[in-house]
Design an enzyme around this catalytic site. Structure first.
Site, mmCIF file in Angstrom:
data_model
loop_
_atom_site.group_PDB
_atom_site.id
_atom_site.type_symbol
_atom_site.label_atom_id
_atom_site.label_comp_id
_atom_site.label_asym_id
_atom_site.label_seq_id
_atom_site.Cartn_x
_atom_site.Cartn_y
_atom_site.Cartn_z
ATOM 1 N N LYS A 28 59.329 40.819 12.292
ATOM 2 C CA LYS A 28 59.085 40.890 10.797
ATOM 3 C C LYS A 28 59.892 41.505 10.009
ATOM 4 O O LYS A 28 59.757 41.247 8.838
ATOM 5 C CB LYS A 28 57.792 41.647 11.634
ATOM 6 C CG LYS A 28 56.571 41.630 9.804
ATOM 7 C CD LYS A 28 55.391 42.486 9.836
ATOM 8 C CE LYS A 28 56.080 44.055 9.858
ATOM 9 N NZ LYS A 28 56.595 44.089 8.418
ATOM 10 N N SER A 57 51.103 44.453 11.312
ATOM 11 C CA SER A 57 52.050 46.024 10.641
ATOM 12 C C SER A 57 51.196 47.245 10.720
ATOM 13 O O SER A 57 49.555 46.737 10.498
ATOM 14 C CB SER A 57 52.051 45.832 9.525
ATOM 15 O OG SER A 57 52.488 46.789 8.640
ATOM 16 N N GLY A 87 61.579 43.104 16.683
ATOM 17 C CA GLY A 87 60.544 42.658 15.717
ATOM 18 C C GLY A 87 61.064 41.363 14.581
ATOM 19 O O GLY A 87 61.808 42.306 13.382
ATOM 20 N N HIS A 141 54.967 45.508 18.619
ATOM 21 C CA HIS A 141 55.045 45.990 19.116
ATOM 22 C C HIS A 141 54.417 45.872 20.710
ATOM 23 O O HIS A 141 56.073 46.006 21.395
ATOM 24 C CB HIS A 141 54.981 47.863 18.992
ATOM 25 C CG HIS A 141 54.834 48.034 17.684
ATOM 26 N ND1 HIS A 141 53.632 48.548 16.862
ATOM 27 C CD2 HIS A 141 55.447 48.555 16.793
ATOM 28 C CE1 HIS A 141 54.077 49.289 15.858
ATOM 29 N NE2 HIS A 141 55.059 48.670 15.598
ATOM 30 N N ARG A 190 50.579 49.062 8.985
ATOM 31 C CA ARG A 190 50.339 49.102 7.718
ATOM 32 C C ARG A 190 49.186 48.181 7.217
ATOM 33 O O ARG A 190 48.465 48.862 6.484
ATOM 34 C CB ARG A 190 51.161 48.930 6.320
ATOM 35 C CG ARG A 190 52.314 50.561 6.508
ATOM 36 C CD ARG A 190 53.497 50.195 5.453
ATOM 37 N NE ARG A 190 54.419 51.414 5.463
ATOM 38 C CZ ARG A 190 55.473 51.397 5.836
ATOM 39 N NH1 ARG A 190 56.280 50.711 6.726
ATOM 40 N NH2 ARG A 190 56.415 52.089 5.885
ATOM 41 N N LEU A 217 50.526 51.600 17.135
ATOM 42 C CA LEU A 217 51.501 50.386 18.125
ATOM 43 C C LEU A 217 49.985 49.126 17.592
ATOM 44 O O LEU A 217 48.688 48.884 18.075
ATOM 45 C CB LEU A 217 51.076 50.831 19.100
ATOM 46 C CG LEU A 217 52.560 51.543 20.064
ATOM 47 C CD1 LEU A 217 52.267 51.848 21.571
ATOM 48 C CD2 LEU A 217 54.046 51.218 19.582
ATOM 49 N N HIS A 218 50.427 47.506 17.816
ATOM 50 C CA HIS A 218 49.988 46.995 17.696
ATOM 51 C C HIS A 218 50.424 45.923 17.991
ATOM 52 O O HIS A 218 51.299 46.070 19.386
ATOM 53 C CB HIS A 218 49.657 46.136 16.262
ATOM 54 C CG HIS A 218 51.200 46.208 15.663
ATOM 55 N ND1 HIS A 218 51.829 45.099 15.469
ATOM 56 C CD2 HIS A 218 51.561 46.751 14.541
ATOM 57 C CE1 HIS A 218 53.146 45.632 14.888
ATOM 58 N NE2 HIS A 218 52.563 46.201 14.428
HETATM 59 O O1 PAF Z 1 60.785 49.108 12.750
HETATM 60 C C1 PAF Z 1 60.452 50.146 12.817
HETATM 61 O O2 PAF Z 1 59.412 50.696 13.103
HETATM 62 C C2 PAF Z 1 61.718 51.386 12.622
HETATM 63 O O3 PAF Z 1 62.057 51.073 11.464
HETATM 64 C C3 PAF Z 1 62.774 52.006 13.981
HETATM 65 C C4 PAF Z 1 63.142 51.102 13.930
HETATM 66 C C5 PAF Z 1 61.694 52.177 14.478
HETATM 67 C C6 PAF Z 1 63.590 53.031 13.109
HETATM 68 O O4 PAF Z 1 62.419 54.094 12.420
#
Ligand code: PAF
Length: 289
Positions: free
Chosen positions: A153, A189, A151, A41, A191, A37-38
């Site tokens: 994004k 993100s 989101g 989220h 990532r 989480l960032h």
């Molecule tokens: O956006 C995401 O993190 C994923 O695609 C989600 C919506 C949780 C589905 O796995």
């Protein structure tokens, strides 16, 4: 104020806890996530807690939305830290299932949403949205939320989810919150942690190109040919950034447009080293020009 959040991993416990909240007349909000989480989220969590009496955050790295050779194995899974971050919000419940709970042996049904899943991410990540739509529908069936938070994004994902909800009569309101950015503009993100310091510096060019498009539109430019040429010229200054697509599209159909009319979306996907990043902005011509 930090608090201990109830965390469940099996559907029965999830359903019974939510049923109690529903009986108490609470509006149920769900924030589906893959963890790591960032602030992006957390902005969804915050919005849900503000507007819903009972917020469920889900944490599940969904294998079906990763293609062969993608980062499923190495996707960050800092569950303890995620729970710590969530404990600063009045989140009521976390659902963090195991893979075998979500996809028990013998599961064979998938959701295929059709045309809106096909271009852009659909081309570069075949099968991705089939996995997303399937897991999101499963989470909606388990939580039965009144509201679900996503989101901006992942712009195409929001359209895929809306389409799925419409087509399959899922009684949930989809809410989309703005992209949260680092101070230099990079979209948050999970990532981003993959980026080396050099790549992190190079990655900014994609959000800079989106900002350039916004400024040009604000200054009166409407032709996407011109906007894309200016964006591409800027992107080309960072030779290590491999652009997979940059496009200006209709916000509903995702078809390329010639003019930024009443509104359009600029989409970008690029690889920086081994890391693939996506971003977008809504282009809104001012009505006064
Ligand atoms: O956006 C995401 O993190 C994923 O695609 C989600 C919506 C949780 C589905 O796995």
């Amino acid at each position: 104020m930090s608090h201990e959040i109830q965390t469940v991993s099996v559907p029965e416990e999830l359903r019974s806890t939510i049923a109690a909240a529903r009986r108490a007349g609470k509006r149920i909000g769900v924030v589906p996530t893959m963890g790591a989480l960032h602030a992006g989220h957390l902005s969804l969590v915050e919005a849900s807690c503000r507007e819903c009496g009972f917020t469920v955050a889900t944490i599940f790295v969904n294998p079906t939305q990763f293609g062969p050779g993608e980062d499923f194995q190495r996707y960050p899974r800092p569950l303890a830290n995620d729970l710590k971050l969530l404990s600063d919000y009045p989140v009521d419940l976390v659902f963090a299932p195991e893979q075998a709970t979500m996809y028990p042996p013998g599961s064979t049904t998938f959701v295929d949403v059709g045309p809106v899943a096909e271009p852009w991410e659909g081309v570069h990540r075949p099968g991705h949205f089939r996995g997303v739509a399937t897991v999101v529908l499963k989470l909606f069936n388990l939580v039965a939320p009144d509201v679900a938070w996503f989101g901006q994004k992942d712009y195409q994902q929001t359209l895929v989810v809306r389409q799925m909800v419409r087509d399959l009569d899922v009684p949930v309101e989809i809410r989309v919150c703005p992209t949260i950015r680092e101070p230099d503009g990079l979209a948050m993100s999970s990532r981003n942690v993959y980026l080396s310091p050099t790549e992190r510096r190079q990655a900014i060019v994609s959000s800079r190109s989106l900002r350039l498009a916004e400024h040009l539109v604000a200054a009166g430019e409407r032709r996407t040919e011109t906007l894309l040429a200016r964006m591409q010229a800027l992107l080309a200054t960072e030779r290590e950034v491999q652009v997979q697509y940059v496009a200006i599209v209709d916000p509903q159909t995702l078809a390329p447009v010639d003019e930024v009319g009443a509104g359009a979306v600029a989409l970008i996907a690029a690889k920086v080293g081994a890391t693939r990043l996506i971003d977008n902005v809504l282009l809104k011509p001012s009505l006064t020009r």
